[in-house]
Scaffold this active site. Structure first.
Site, short mmCIF file in Angstrom:
data_model
loop_
_atom_site.label_atom_id
_atom_site.label_comp_id
_atom_site.label_asym_id
_atom_site.label_seq_id
_atom_site.Cartn_x
_atom_site.Cartn_y
_atom_site.Cartn_z
N CYS A 2 -8.94 5.15 -0.11
CA CYS A 2 -9.77 5.84 0.86
C CYS A 2 -9.59 5.20 2.24
O CYS A 2 -9.55 3.98 2.37
CB CYS A 2 -11.26 5.81 0.52
SG CYS A 2 -11.63 6.64 -1.02
N ARG A 27 -3.73 5.72 2.20
CA ARG A 27 -4.78 5.11 1.38
C ARG A 27 -5.39 6.10 0.38
O ARG A 27 -6.24 5.73 -0.42
CB ARG A 27 -5.91 4.58 2.27
CG ARG A 27 -5.44 3.59 3.31
CD ARG A 27 -6.59 3.14 4.18
NE ARG A 27 -7.47 2.26 3.46
CZ ARG A 27 -7.34 0.94 3.39
NH1 ARG A 27 -6.35 0.36 4.03
NH2 ARG A 27 -8.18 0.22 2.70
N TRP A 75 -9.26 8.90 -2.07
CA TRP A 75 -8.58 8.69 -3.35
C TRP A 75 -9.71 8.63 -4.37
O TRP A 75 -10.52 7.70 -4.38
CB TRP A 75 -7.80 7.38 -3.34
CG TRP A 75 -7.01 7.16 -4.59
CD1 TRP A 75 -5.74 7.63 -4.84
CD2 TRP A 75 -7.41 6.43 -5.75
NE1 TRP A 75 -5.35 7.24 -6.09
CE2 TRP A 75 -6.35 6.51 -6.68
CE3 TRP A 75 -8.55 5.73 -6.12
CZ2 TRP A 75 -6.40 5.90 -7.93
CZ3 TRP A 75 -8.61 5.12 -7.36
CH2 TRP A 75 -7.54 5.21 -8.25
N ASN A 99 -15.55 3.72 1.50
CA ASN A 99 -14.36 3.24 0.78
C ASN A 99 -14.84 2.16 -0.19
O ASN A 99 -15.42 1.17 0.25
CB ASN A 99 -13.35 2.66 1.78
CG ASN A 99 -12.20 1.93 1.10
OD1 ASN A 99 -11.88 2.21 -0.05
ND2 ASN A 99 -11.60 1.00 1.81
N GLY A 100 -14.61 2.36 -1.49
CA GLY A 100 -15.04 1.38 -2.48
C GLY A 100 -15.64 2.09 -3.69
O GLY A 100 -15.42 3.29 -3.87
N GLU A 474 11.03 -2.43 -12.31
CA GLU A 474 10.79 -1.82 -11.00
C GLU A 474 11.42 -0.43 -10.94
O GLU A 474 10.81 0.52 -10.43
CB GLU A 474 11.34 -2.75 -9.90
CG GLU A 474 11.23 -2.23 -8.49
CD GLU A 474 9.81 -1.87 -8.04
OE1 GLU A 474 8.84 -2.17 -8.75
OE2 GLU A 474 9.70 -1.25 -6.98
N LYS A 478 9.37 3.00 -10.26
CA LYS A 478 9.74 3.93 -9.16
C LYS A 478 9.95 5.33 -9.71
O LYS A 478 9.48 6.31 -9.14
CB LYS A 478 11.04 3.51 -8.48
CG LYS A 478 11.10 2.47 -7.43
CD LYS A 478 10.20 2.52 -6.27
CE LYS A 478 8.81 2.08 -6.58
NZ LYS A 478 8.31 0.90 -6.01
N GLU A 481 6.60 6.91 -10.73
CA GLU A 481 5.75 7.21 -9.57
C GLU A 481 6.10 8.51 -8.88
O GLU A 481 5.23 9.29 -8.55
CB GLU A 481 5.94 6.11 -8.50
CG GLU A 481 5.12 4.89 -8.65
CD GLU A 481 5.35 3.96 -7.47
OE1 GLU A 481 6.45 3.38 -7.37
OE2 GLU A 481 4.45 3.82 -6.64
N HIS A 497 13.58 -3.79 -31.56
CA HIS A 497 12.39 -4.21 -32.30
C HIS A 497 11.33 -3.12 -32.34
O HIS A 497 10.14 -3.41 -32.39
CB HIS A 497 11.83 -5.51 -31.70
CG HIS A 497 12.78 -6.67 -31.87
ND1 HIS A 497 12.95 -7.33 -33.07
CD2 HIS A 497 13.65 -7.23 -31.01
CE1 HIS A 497 13.88 -8.27 -32.92
NE2 HIS A 497 14.31 -8.22 -31.68
N LYS A 596 -1.56 4.01 -1.54
CA LYS A 596 -0.73 2.84 -1.30
C LYS A 596 -1.51 1.54 -1.41
O LYS A 596 -0.98 0.52 -1.81
CB LYS A 596 -0.09 2.94 0.07
CG LYS A 596 1.01 1.96 0.26
CD LYS A 596 1.98 2.37 1.29
CE LYS A 596 3.16 1.43 1.32
NZ LYS A 596 4.00 1.55 0.14
C1 F6R Z 1 4.51 0.81 -6.27
C2 F6R Z 1 3.53 0.14 -5.45
C3 F6R Z 1 2.41 -0.57 -6.13
C4 F6R Z 1 2.02 -1.84 -5.34
C5 F6R Z 1 0.76 -2.47 -5.93
C6 F6R Z 1 0.38 -3.74 -5.23
O1 F6R Z 1 5.50 1.43 -5.51
O2 F6R Z 1 3.60 0.16 -4.26
O3 F6R Z 1 2.68 -0.86 -7.45
O4 F6R Z 1 3.08 -2.74 -5.40
O5 F6R Z 1 -0.30 -1.55 -5.83
O6 F6R Z 1 0.17 -3.53 -3.88
P1 F6R Z 1 0.20 -4.70 -2.84
O7 F6R Z 1 1.60 -5.21 -2.78
O8 F6R Z 1 -0.23 -4.08 -1.55
O9 F6R Z 1 -0.75 -5.75 -3.33
#
Ligand code: F6R
Length: 601
Positions: A2, A27, A75, A99-100, A474, A478, A481, A497, A596
């Protein structure tokens, strides 16, 4: 999670709030809204969906003399994304954005219903708004009403509040969610993040937990607990206006993937110029702990590999959401490294606070200047990715990997496992060659071909050994996501396994094999998958004949000395996810359900 913005001044509040919301959309972007104060009173506009939808609605209203307002991009935590759940919430007396999470909203709702309040949203926020309304009716004093409100709340919050009786004034209060007050000339702001007002002012005040702010166009008053007036430090942001240009790229994610060589070089340059702890700091460390979330954790796992490999210091890794609740075993010569792009991730911040309460050294690796995690750590290593707009992290990940490598090399020097000359030559090699190496990945045409195969399937697996195992995690994240294709990552030897039962004819298995140490072993694992019908897409160096000969498609990265391979393989898996999502027509920069910055636990 948010984004909040508020504005009071002579400008057009609806326009300024709309452009601020665009900058905060990272956000959360499932719904948006704003309350604007005009000569005709408080006007509220809300919409499901993106800020661009809100913008259309706001324009159609043609507000006259909109001098103050609060806005929100959401969000969802409580209640589906919809217009009725969008913020602001409130009554004819008071409107607020939040926000929260209000954890005790169920009890508050029950109590407020007894006072005659009727809930037409499923949100926790509406309970806070009605509670404030109730307090205001009793107190008839805004600051006192807010002080009373927060006594009722459990959970985390940053609020932007407008009372109908004071339409040129914004009030704000926070706990465990970020909130900054931007100071302009004849105009002032509140926002979750500097970027929302950086195009207007670089000066700001940081609101702390429990403080209440009263903001008009010409004045900012902050009150501490007990109602004492506080005079807060004014800080100056050292970021420029946020770049919203895609610079000819179709998506921010692609632009950010291409920015990686420069971001890594900038990070190395900055850290090598005395901006990280020197060898003395690492000398007595007996155990490293690394904690983070998501992509940052994957960088942490690669960091573990580097630190154990180069410095021979044991490293424990734990996701921050687990670490914070597990009563971790920490000793006085341990250090806890916390990795975070945003510097405000709720679980990582809570993990940091737990470690601080035990008086153990903390070192954060953070991309955002002055963020909560950076401020509360003993020491900070700043990465220099710049602003990442795409929700899926790319350049922030590679700079975290670079920072972890530098940390590992410093520790190795401190532990006399390596000379300064040896460490410098690894870093120098990366600095001088990363551009050439990544450019060759950017120009690979097999990545797009491989993405065609992946885009036609529902399940994908990644396998790897050593740091390639973590790169697989990773790559898998990706892909999930942004393409919404189910994917899992396994250490290559682990697949048999259990999970190998899921391999059927044509199942894509992406084998990351960039370390010759493991070629023979991973080749066997590839054969195991192939004999069950799996389709092998490998990511390996050009000269990895053993891997190439067992692959159906090979994405080749340069043969460069080992230190560069994690970076070029990272670019390859990012592009693989990108092209797959593009083929499927997904919303690459704003994938569904995500935000994000994850400021709720
Ligand atoms: C994936 C992504 C998330 C962040 C995670 C931690 O692409 O961006 O998995 O890596 O939410 O966020 P930060 O690095 O801001 O603590």
């Amino acid at each position: 999670m948010c984004g909040i913005i508020g504005y009071t001044g002579y400008g057009d509040a609806s326009e300024i709030i709309t452009s601020g919301l665009h900058l905060l959309e990272y956000r959360g972007y499932d719904s948006a809204g704003m309350t604007i104060c005009t000569d005709s009173g408080l006007m509220t506009v809300k919409t499901e969906g993106r800020v661009s939808e809100l913008e259309k609605k706001v324009k159609s209203k043609q507000f006259k003399n909109a001098f103050c307002g609060i806005g929100h991009t959401r969000w969802a935590t409580h209640g589906e994304p919809s217009e009725k759940n969008a913020h602001p919430h409130g009554t004819g007396n008071v409107m607020l954005v939040h926000n929260g999470i209000i954890e005790n909203c169920a009890e508050l709702r029950q109590m407020l219903k007894k006072h005659g309040y009727r809930f037409d949203s499923d949100t926790d926020t509406q309970a806070a708004a009605y509670m404030l309304d109730l307090e205001y009716k009793e107190e008839k004093d805004s600051i006192k009403a807010i002080a009373d409100l927060i006594k009722h709340l459990k959970g985390s919050y940053a609020f932007g509040i407008i009372f109908a009786d004071e339409p040129d004034t914004i009030y704000s209060v926070k706990k465990d969610s970020p909130l900054l007050i931007g100071i302009g000339e004849n105009e002032n702001f509140i926002a979750s993040d500097i970027s929302a007002f950086i195009n207007h002012t670089k000066k700001y005040i940081r609101l702390c937990d429990g403080e209440i702010a009263r903001i008009t166009k010409s004045d900012i008053e902050v009150y501490g607990t007990g109602g004492k007036r506080l005079f807060k430090d004014i800080e100056t942001a050292d970021i420029g206006a946020v770049e919203l240009e895609k610079k000819g790229f179709e998506h921010y994610m692609l632009k950010e993937i291409y920015e990686q060589p420069e971001a890594v070089r900038k990070t190395i340059r900055f850290l090598s110029n005395g901006n990280m702890p020197d060898t003395r700091y690492f000398k007595d460390i007996e155990v490293f702990h690394i904690t983070a979330c998501g992509t940052a954790m994957h960088a942490g796992l690669i960091g573990k590999y580097f630190i154990e490999n180069f410095a021979r210091v044991p490293v424990y890794t734990e996701l921050a959401g687990e670490f914070r609740y597990k009563n971790p075993i920490l000793s006085k010569n341990d250090i806890v490294a916390l990795i975070s792009q945003s510097g405000e991730t709720a679980d990582t911040l809570a993990a940091l606070r737990l470690v601080n309460s035990r008086n153990i050294k903390t070192l954060s690796i953070v991309n955002t200047d002055g963020s909560a995690i950076a401020r509360e750590s003993d020491n900070v290593i700043y990465t220099k990715a710049g602003t990442e707009i795409a929700v899926a992290s790319t350049k922030a990940f590679t700079v975290q990997v670079a920072a972890m490598l530098l940390t590992a090399l410093k520790t190795a020097e401190a532990k006399e496992k390596m000379t300064k000359g040896e460490a410098d030559s690894i870093i120098g090699y990366i600095y001088n060659n990363i551009e050439r190496s990544l450019l060759s990945v950017f120009h690979s045409d097999t990545i797009e071909k491989a993405s065609e195969i992946i885009s036609a399937r529902h399940d994908v697996f990644f396998i790897g050994r050593g740091y390639d195992n973590y790169l697989g995690m990773e790559g898998s994240l990706k892909l999930k996501e942004i393409s919404y294709i189910h994917s899992e990552a396994y250490a290559a030897g682990e697949l048999k396994h259990g999970t190998i039962s899921l391999i059927e004819k044509g199942t894509p298995v992406i084998a990351i094999a960039t370390d010759e140490l493991y070629y023979d072993k991973i080749k066997n694992n590839i054969e195991e998958v192939k004999s069950r019908g799996g389709y092998i897409i490998s990511v390996c160096p050009e000269n990895a004949e053993k891997i190439k000969e067992v692959s159906d498609t090979a994405i080749l990265i340069p043969n460069d000395d080992k230190p560069l391979r994690p970076f070029s393989a990272a670019a390859a898996i990012q592009l693989l996810a990108y092209h797959t999502a593009k083929k499927l027509g997904k919303d690459i920069d704003k994938p569904r359900n995500l935000a994000k910055s994850v400021t709720v636990e």
